[in-house]
Design a protein around this motif. Structure first.
Motif, PDB file in Angstrom:
ATOM      1  N   ALA A 326       0.835  -1.207   0.000  1.00 54.61           N
ATOM      2  CA  ALA A 326       0.000   0.000   0.000  1.00 54.61           C
ATOM      3  C   ALA A 326       0.872   1.259   0.000  1.00 54.61           C
ATOM      4  CB  ALA A 326      -0.923  -0.010   1.216  1.00 54.61           C
ATOM      5  N   SER A 327       1.937   1.231   0.789  1.00 55.31           N
ATOM      6  CA  SER A 327       2.835   2.390   0.823  1.00 55.31           C
ATOM      7  C   SER A 327       3.545   2.583  -0.516  1.00 55.31           C
ATOM      8  CB  SER A 327       3.865   2.216   1.943  1.00 55.31           C
ATOM      9  OG  SER A 327       3.226   2.125   3.210  1.00 55.31           O
ATOM     10  N   THR A 328       3.975   1.482  -1.120  1.00 49.26           N
ATOM     11  CA  THR A 328       4.663   1.592  -2.416  1.00 49.26           C
ATOM     12  C   THR A 328       3.731   2.092  -3.501  1.00 49.26           C
ATOM     13  OG1 THR A 328       4.192  -0.761  -2.797  1.00 49.26           O
ATOM     14  CG2 THR A 328       6.350  -0.192  -1.878  1.00 49.26           C
ATOM     15  N   ASP A 329       2.426   1.774  -3.404  1.00 45.55           N
ATOM     16  CA  ASP A 329       1.470   2.312  -4.382  1.00 45.55           C
ATOM     17  C   ASP A 329       1.438   3.840  -4.320  1.00 45.55           C
ATOM     18  OD1 ASP A 329       0.815  -0.152  -5.307  1.00 45.55           O
ATOM     19  OD2 ASP A 329      -0.943  -0.412  -4.034  1.00 45.55           O
ATOM     20  N   LYS A 330       1.372   4.372  -3.120  1.00 46.21           N
ATOM     21  CA  LYS A 330       1.355   5.831  -2.976  1.00 46.21           C
ATOM     22  C   LYS A 330       2.684   6.437  -3.430  1.00 46.21           C
ATOM     23  CE  LYS A 330      -1.944   5.827   0.893  1.00 46.21           C
ATOM     24  NZ  LYS A 330      -2.171   6.217   2.300  1.00 46.21           N
ATOM     25  N   ILE A 331       3.766   5.774  -3.089  1.00 47.17           N
ATOM     26  CA  ILE A 331       5.078   6.281  -3.498  1.00 47.17           C
ATOM     27  C   ILE A 331       5.216   6.222  -5.014  1.00 47.17           C
ATOM     28  CG2 ILE A 331       7.569   5.816  -3.384  1.00 47.17           C
ATOM     29  CD1 ILE A 331       7.062   4.834  -0.506  1.00 47.17           C
ATOM     30  N   ALA A 332       4.649   5.145  -5.635  1.00 42.74           N
ATOM     31  CA  ALA A 332       4.708   5.021  -7.089  1.00 42.74           C
ATOM     32  C   ALA A 332       3.973   6.155  -7.784  1.00 42.74           C
ATOM     33  CB  ALA A 332       4.121   3.681  -7.525  1.00 42.74           C
ATOM     34  N   LEU A 333       2.938   6.718  -7.111  1.00 44.71           N
ATOM     35  CA  LEU A 333       2.200   7.855  -7.664  1.00 44.71           C
ATOM     36  C   LEU A 333       2.921   9.182  -7.419  1.00 44.71           C
ATOM     37  CD1 LEU A 333      -1.423   6.785  -6.668  1.00 44.71           C
ATOM     38  CD2 LEU A 333      -0.367   6.646  -8.920  1.00 44.71           C
ATOM     39  N   GLY A 334       4.078   9.151  -6.769  1.00 43.09           N
ATOM     40  CA  GLY A 334       4.878  10.360  -6.567  1.00 43.09           C
ATOM     41  C   GLY A 334       4.784  10.948  -5.185  1.00 43.09           C
ATOM     42  N   ASP A 335       4.025  10.300  -4.279  1.00 46.40           N
ATOM     43  CA  ASP A 335       3.880  10.837  -2.918  1.00 46.40           C
ATOM     44  C   ASP A 335       5.023  10.310  -2.061  1.00 46.40           C
ATOM     45  OD1 ASP A 335       3.096  11.932  -0.568  1.00 46.40           O
ATOM     46  OD2 ASP A 335       1.205  10.814  -0.372  1.00 46.40           O
ATOM     47  N   LEU A 336       6.105  11.081  -1.983  1.00 46.25           N
ATOM     48  CA  LEU A 336       7.267  10.665  -1.201  1.00 46.25           C
ATOM     49  C   LEU A 336       7.137  11.025   0.270  1.00 46.25           C
ATOM     50  CD1 LEU A 336      10.149  11.645  -3.650  1.00 46.25           C
ATOM     51  CD2 LEU A 336       9.022   9.432  -3.380  1.00 46.25           C
ATOM     52  N   THR A 337       5.987  11.579   0.654  1.00 47.43           N
ATOM     53  CA  THR A 337       5.758  11.896   2.076  1.00 47.43           C
ATOM     54  C   THR A 337       5.213  10.694   2.832  1.00 47.43           C
ATOM     55  OG1 THR A 337       3.511  12.680   1.581  1.00 47.43           O
ATOM     56  CG2 THR A 337       5.300  14.300   1.511  1.00 47.43           C
ATOM     57  N   GLU A 338       4.878   9.623   2.090  1.00 46.07           N
ATOM     58  CA  GLU A 338       4.323   8.426   2.732  1.00 46.07           C
ATOM     59  C   GLU A 338       5.409   7.751   3.563  1.00 46.07           C
ATOM     60  OE1 GLU A 338       1.576   5.486   3.789  1.00 46.07           O
ATOM     61  OE2 GLU A 338       1.281   7.428   2.802  1.00 46.07           O
ATOM     62  N   GLU A 339       5.077   7.380   4.785  1.00 48.49           N
ATOM     63  CA  GLU A 339       6.006   6.689   5.681  1.00 48.49           C
ATOM     64  C   GLU A 339       5.618   5.216   5.757  1.00 48.49           C
ATOM     65  OE1 GLU A 339       6.160   8.497   9.462  1.00 48.49           O
ATOM     66  OE2 GLU A 339       6.999  10.401   8.746  1.00 48.49           O
ATOM     67  N   ILE A 340       6.611   4.380   5.694  1.00 50.13           N
ATOM     68  CA  ILE A 340       6.395   2.925   5.722  1.00 50.13           C
ATOM     69  C   ILE A 340       6.494   2.461   7.168  1.00 50.13           C
ATOM     70  CG2 ILE A 340       7.240   0.716   4.886  1.00 50.13           C
ATOM     71  CD1 ILE A 340       8.425   2.236   2.503  1.00 50.13           C
ATOM     72  N   GLU A 341       5.389   1.903   7.673  1.00 49.90           N
ATOM     73  CA  GLU A 341       5.343   1.475   9.071  1.00 49.90           C
ATOM     74  C   GLU A 341       5.214  -0.050   9.124  1.00 49.90           C
ATOM     75  OE1 GLU A 341       2.188   3.507  10.957  1.00 49.90           O
ATOM     76  OE2 GLU A 341       3.096   5.498  10.794  1.00 49.90           O
ATOM     77  N   VAL A 342       6.331  -0.726   9.125  1.00 49.92           N
ATOM     78  CA  VAL A 342       6.389  -2.175   9.277  1.00 49.92           C
ATOM     79  C   VAL A 342       7.344  -2.455  10.423  1.00 49.92           C
ATOM     80  CG1 VAL A 342       6.988  -4.359   8.217  1.00 49.92           C
ATOM     81  CG2 VAL A 342       5.873  -2.589   6.843  1.00 49.92           C
ATOM     82  N   LYS A 343       6.821  -3.057  11.496  1.00 50.94           N
ATOM     83  CA  LYS A 343       7.609  -3.229  12.717  1.00 50.94           C
ATOM     84  C   LYS A 343       8.164  -4.637  12.884  1.00 50.94           C
ATOM     85  CE  LYS A 343       4.971   0.342  15.172  1.00 50.94           C
ATOM     86  NZ  LYS A 343       4.140   0.657  16.344  1.00 50.94           N
TER      87      LYS A 343
END
Length: 672
Positions: A326-343
């Motif tokens: 899900a995070s990579t989808d947003k990043i693929a659209l150019g949103d580099l403000t998305e933070e990846i939260e995998v613990k």
């Protein structure tokens, strides 16, 4: 961004289920095959144990028969010797002895083989035939003899007989004892009974014993006793002493039979026959079917439980992957403000952490690219302005060069005219020299001619002055052209610096794009195009520099030539001025004294030589002017080429500006 409905969790679950089914199926198949082989081995072992049991029973029966025969024979011998030692015999004595000892039959035989005394009156008078066993004792070939147990043809009872010779050798004593119990015991322990009882077991199809002639001496089916069983297994057992085991299909019984054949040996180790045990494999097949059914049920239960456990584990494992997707989808659209939260602390967590670091690096790189792009945009604008200014200067240089070329052409024309006038003057001086006598006689005409020549010399002086001024203008123009070329060289140096800076920026952008991997491929192409344009700009600037250097060299040569021409023109002017003064002196001299005509003739001759030299100098000035015109045309052509290169640089700068704008447009798609 649409994603395929077949998630990685479903794929993993599908692959694991397939592997689990294959593993369970393989394990079940191997287990069943192993169990089946073990059952067949157990069947073979049981068959061999039963065959060994039969062999042991036969061996024990043989030992028992030998022992019983020895006991009975010894008993018969003892009783017979005791009776043979008696002094007298009578029927009554023998009957009394029979009752006390339990002997069934006691016979005293004479030398002719006739019974003379017996406890059984019916036996008295019986004569033994020549083939009877007692004949050996009667004839003296043996001292004693014991017969095998045999059945009486009269009462069908079993008896054992034995006899010894009398003490005096006149006859023999025969004793018979009842052997019904012994025979019954022997029959109870016979191979036939053992084989027949074994044949009644559930898994035994048949059992039989054959002798060395392959004749069945005992069979689980008594009706088959006496039949010949001359098959490969029996031959290998009897002739080679080898065991034989294996499964074969009996067409007679319509079933598969596991056959065990072992050789039989006597006490001396000699092979006396073979035992064949046929076992039914139906029980094994039933057991295998039951085992397969139970294995399938157990495998199904294990598979269901495993699938449930695996499903839960896969879902828990795939959850961080879904978050990462899900995070990579947003990043693929150019949103580099998305933070990846995998613990998670496994490989997925490591992948998420690495991906997060990559996003941060890409974000930093985009920011740097934006700054670089803005700088490139500013540099591009400045470079376009410089190129346009360079084009303006080149246009001015072209116009000035055209004017210089026009002035040089005019100078050539005027030089030709001066040359023509000088040639005319020279011709006239020649005429004066040639007609010096006529001048003497016609002084007045010569004075007029001198005055006319003076006027022409003044005109020539004016023309030389014009040539001098034109040469000064050409020299000044060429110096200005050289200074302008130097300014163009400085502008080209600026262009070279900007192109090198652009090339360096393109190289840095390519490096950053390479670090970005797949995300920077598009910018790599843009950086490569910018670098190519920068290299083309450098090459164009180098060509311009070369042309400017050639122009400067030719301008310097032209300036030197024009300066020389100016110097020669000054000399020519001085000469013309001197000639004018001479003409004035000539006029004065003619007026004063005609006697000086000889000196005038000499002076005219010198003057003719000077005019000849002047003609040569003017010819040189013509050649120099022509060279100046040609060089000026070359300068004009070089200037036109320079203008074309400047226009190409301007076009390249405009393309670079468009690329920078497009790069800015692409960068604006990212949110940082």
């Amino acid at each position: 961004m649409k994603r395929n409905n077949q998630s990685i969790a479903r794929k993993i679950l599908t692959y694991v289920i397939i592997c689990l089914i294959i593993a369970i199926t393989s394990i079940t198949f191997l287990s069943v095959q192993t169990a089946k082989n073990n059952l067949y081995q157990l069947m073979e072992l049981n068959g061999k144990e039963m065959v060994e049991g039969i062999k042991y029973q036969a061996y024990m029966q043989e030992i028992m028969d030998e022992g019983v025969d020895d006991i009975l024979n010894n008993y018969l011998y003892d009783a017979a010797f005791s009776i043979a030692a008696m002094n007298s015999y009578s029927d009554e004595t023998l009957e009394e002895l029979s009752r006390k000892t339990g002997l069934e039959e006691i016979n005293v035989i004479d030398g002719n083989g006739e019974i003379i005394y017996s406890n059984m009156p019916a036996n008295i008078g019986y004569v033994y035939g020549e083939s009877h066993a007692m004949q050996q004792v009667l004839k003296g070939s043996r001292e004693k003899i014991a017969e095998d147990i045999r059945q009486s043809e009269v009462d069908q009872r079993y008896y054992k007989y034995g006899g010894v010779s009398l003490a005096d050798g006149s006859g023999a004593v025969q004793i018979g004892i009842s052997a019904d119990a012994v025979e019954e015991m022997r029959q109870g322990f016979s191979i036939q009974n053992i084989v027949q009882s074994i044949g009644q077991q559930e898994n035994v199809v048949y059992a039989f014993v054959v002798n060395r002639d392959f004749e069945a001496t005992a069979h689980s089916n008594p009706e088959r006793v006496g039949m010949i069983f001359n098959y490969e297994g029996e031959r290998r057992a009897i002739e080679a002493g080898q065991e034989h085991t294996g499964i074969f299909t009996s067409e007679e019984r319509g079933m598969d039979i596991y056959e065990v054949i072992l050789p039989i040996e006597n006490n001396a180790g000699e092979i006396t026959g073979a035992i064949n045990m046929g076992l039914s494999v139906a029980t094994v097949e039933d057991a295998v079917r039951q085992m397969v059914l139970r294995s399938i049920i157990v495998a199904a239960i294990i598979a269901i439980m495993s699938i449930i456990i695996i499903y839960i584990a896969v879902q828990r494992t795939a959850k961080p992957i879904k978050l990462l997707a899900a995070s990579t989808d947003k990043i693929a659209l150019g949103d580099l403000t998305e933070e990846i939260e995998v613990k998670s602390k496994d490989e997925i967590g490591s992948l998420a952490n690495s991906f997060s670091i990559m996003v941060k690096n890409v974000k930093n790189m985009i920011e740097k690219i934006m700054v670089t792009s803005n700088n490139m945009n500013s540099f591009s604008d400045k470079l376009v302005a410089s190129a346009q200014q360079n084009a303006t200067v080149s246009d001015q240089i072209a116009k000035a060069t055209e004017e210089v070329a026009a002035g040089a052409s005019e100078q050539v024309k005027k030089t030709n005219h001066v040359k023509k006038n000088v040639e005319d003057v020279s011709n006239k001086i020649k005429n004066i020299v040639g007609n010096i006598e006529d001048l003497k006689t016609s002084t007045m005409s010569m004075v007029e001619s001198a005055q006319k020549s003076r006027k022409e010399m003044q005109e020539m002086n004016q023309q030389i002055e014009a040539i001098k001024e034109s040469s000064h203008v050409s020299s000044t123009t060429m110096k200005n052209l050289s200074a302008t070329s130097e300014e163009i060289g400085k502008i080209v140096d600026v262009i070279n610096g900007i192109a090198n800076q652009t090339n360096l920026l393109a190289l840095n952008a390519a490096i950053e794009a390479a670090r970005a991997g797949e995300a920077g491929k598009g910018f790599t192409v843009v950086a490569e195009e910018i670098r190519n344009l920068a290299e083309q700009s450098v090459k164009s600037a180098e060509n311009i520099t070369t042309l400017i250097q050639e122009t400067q060299e030719k301008s310097k040569a032209a300036i030197i030539t024009i300066d020389d021409s100016t110097s020669q023109v000054d000399k020519g002017q001085q000469i013309v001025e001197r000639v004018g003064h001479s003409f004035e002196g000539i006029v004065a001299t003619i007026n004063e004294n005609q006697d000086l005509f000889k000196n005038l003739e000499t002076a005219m001759m010198d003057l003719n030589k000077m005019f000849t030299n002047t003609t040569t100098l003017i010819q040189d000035i013509k050649f120099i002017a022509e060279d100046t015109a040609a060089n000026t045309e070359e300068v004009a052509a070089s200037t036109e080429e320079q203008m074309a290169s400047v226009e190409e640089i301007t076009s390249s700068m405009e393309q670079l500006n468009e690329m920078v704008n497009e790069l800015n447009h692409l960068i604006t798609q990212f949110k940082i």
